[in-house]
Scaffold this motif. Sequence first.
Motif, short mmCIF file in Angstrom:
data_model
loop_
_atom_site.label_atom_id
_atom_site.label_comp_id
_atom_site.label_asym_id
_atom_site.label_seq_id
_atom_site.Cartn_x
_atom_site.Cartn_y
_atom_site.Cartn_z
N THR A 152 5.95 13.66 -6.81
CA THR A 152 6.62 12.77 -5.87
C THR A 152 7.68 13.56 -5.12
OG1 THR A 152 6.29 10.97 -7.41
CG2 THR A 152 7.90 10.60 -5.67
N ASP A 165 0.47 9.33 -3.31
CA ASP A 165 0.79 8.48 -4.47
C ASP A 165 -0.50 8.09 -5.21
OD1 ASP A 165 -0.42 6.36 -3.24
OD2 ASP A 165 1.39 5.14 -3.01
N ASN A 166 -0.34 7.29 -6.27
CA ASN A 166 -1.49 6.95 -7.13
C ASN A 166 -2.56 6.15 -6.40
OD1 ASN A 166 -0.03 8.20 -9.04
ND2 ASN A 166 0.86 6.33 -9.90
N ASN A 167 -2.18 5.47 -5.32
CA ASN A 167 -3.16 4.65 -4.60
C ASN A 167 -3.85 5.42 -3.48
OD1 ASN A 167 -2.09 2.58 -6.16
ND2 ASN A 167 -0.53 2.12 -4.61
N ASN A 168 -3.77 6.76 -3.55
CA ASN A 168 -4.38 7.58 -2.51
C ASN A 168 -3.73 7.35 -1.14
OD1 ASN A 168 -6.19 9.66 -2.12
ND2 ASN A 168 -7.84 8.34 -1.42
N THR A 169 -2.42 7.03 -1.16
CA THR A 169 -1.68 6.85 0.08
C THR A 169 -0.80 8.07 0.33
OG1 THR A 169 -1.60 4.47 -0.29
CG2 THR A 169 -0.03 5.36 1.28
N THR A 215 3.48 5.89 6.24
CA THR A 215 2.45 5.87 5.18
C THR A 215 1.08 5.69 5.80
OG1 THR A 215 2.65 3.48 4.97
CG2 THR A 215 4.01 4.80 3.48
N SER A 243 -3.43 5.79 4.54
CA SER A 243 -4.41 5.97 3.47
C SER A 243 -5.16 7.29 3.66
CB SER A 243 -5.41 4.82 3.48
OG SER A 243 -6.52 5.17 2.69
#
Length: 445
Positions: A240, A248-252, A263, A265
């Motif tokens: 981070t 981040d963990n959501n592939n963002t 931000t 995707s």
Amino acid sequence: MGFYLGILGAGESGIGTALLAKANGYEVFVSDKGSIKEKYKQVLIQHEIEFEEGKHSEEKILNANLIMKSPGIPDKADLVKQIRAKGIPVISEIEFASRFTNAILVGITGSNGKTTTASLTHHLLKQELEVGLAGNIGESFAKQILDKDYPNYVLEISSFQLDDIESFKPHIAVLLNITPDHLDRYDYQFENYIASKFRIAENQTAEDYLIYDADDEVITTWLEAHPVQSTLIPFSLKKTIENGAFLDNNNTIIITVDNNQITMSAANLALEGKHNIKNAMAASTVAHLLKIRKQTIRESLENFQGVEHRLENVLKINKVQYINDSKATNVNATYYALDSMDGPTVWIVGGQDKGNNYQELFQFVNEKVKAIICLGVDNQKLMENFGNMVDTIVETQFMSEAVKIAYKIAESGDSVLLSPACASFDLFENYEDRGRQFKDAVRNL
């Protein structure tokens, strides 16, 4: 007699420098040890610039006040040694050209991904800014300054160009990665090559920015030991980052600069592969710093088509995908290519080896490669490294033959990948020539 500039090498950078120098009142002499391309010769004649080809007239060159040398000429060359011994300053085209512009410069360097990231950065910026693309790519920086002088430039810069700078300073520098490459030009000392790459930041101040890969241990270790003045903006796929870019963990992808956040995707990127998420982070951070609108950045990342000869899908024949990655002139570039292959792969590799260590490719070759076609004058090292790993390994010195062999071996669902991991000069003019011959051969199947 005015100020006298000697130019070694009459390629794109040499001709651009000659034109810019002449327009600024310099006396110019262009010297090329090889033959000069006809189109360049015509330009020199038309502008009444004195030149020679097929030789270097030493006394003439050693009379210059300043020398601009082509990045292809090594410091080891006798003439360059003589020039330096005489105390004549030797500079690169980007150094010379930067003295004639007040543009905001974005300089991009790294062992791999320079062309893709420079092209992508230019694509993001040109939607809202007047911006040129130069350096190691396209029309020379010097010629663009003479013709258009954009208020902004994105420059793709090699270590060879950085070796001969004095005051060159990009407002935004991007350092993508550093892996062993061109060690033949750096006395086989990796440290010399690292130091060369970091010269991109040597004239920067706290008002300038250095965007770099925080996952690259070579870069982070060097920065700890050799701090720079620049404002640091790291990017990472693993950690981070508060001021910079991360995934981040959501592939963002999250990019934060001076508390201003954008931000998007990673799934929507037009370019595939982990390394391209990094390239996109670097390019977007530049765009963010130069106040490009967030929506523009997102849209541009989604419609960017990529670079010729870099993991370029050529054709699908009998359910076999042919991929041109001729731009992979070192092991690390080929690492990314093999990493992004899904099914069984027929791999065309080889050329002029620059001191390659093939070990990091072993896992992929064992996993994915069903056959290897060596395309080089000397393939001994490839045979020794990979001979026992695959059932089929063959040698050829002709692209058309390499593609025909691949066509015979490949079955439905396979890929045929040209990713040479070597320079092209043993059999081809350059990597573009190699890539074009591959594409022609595929289309002629």
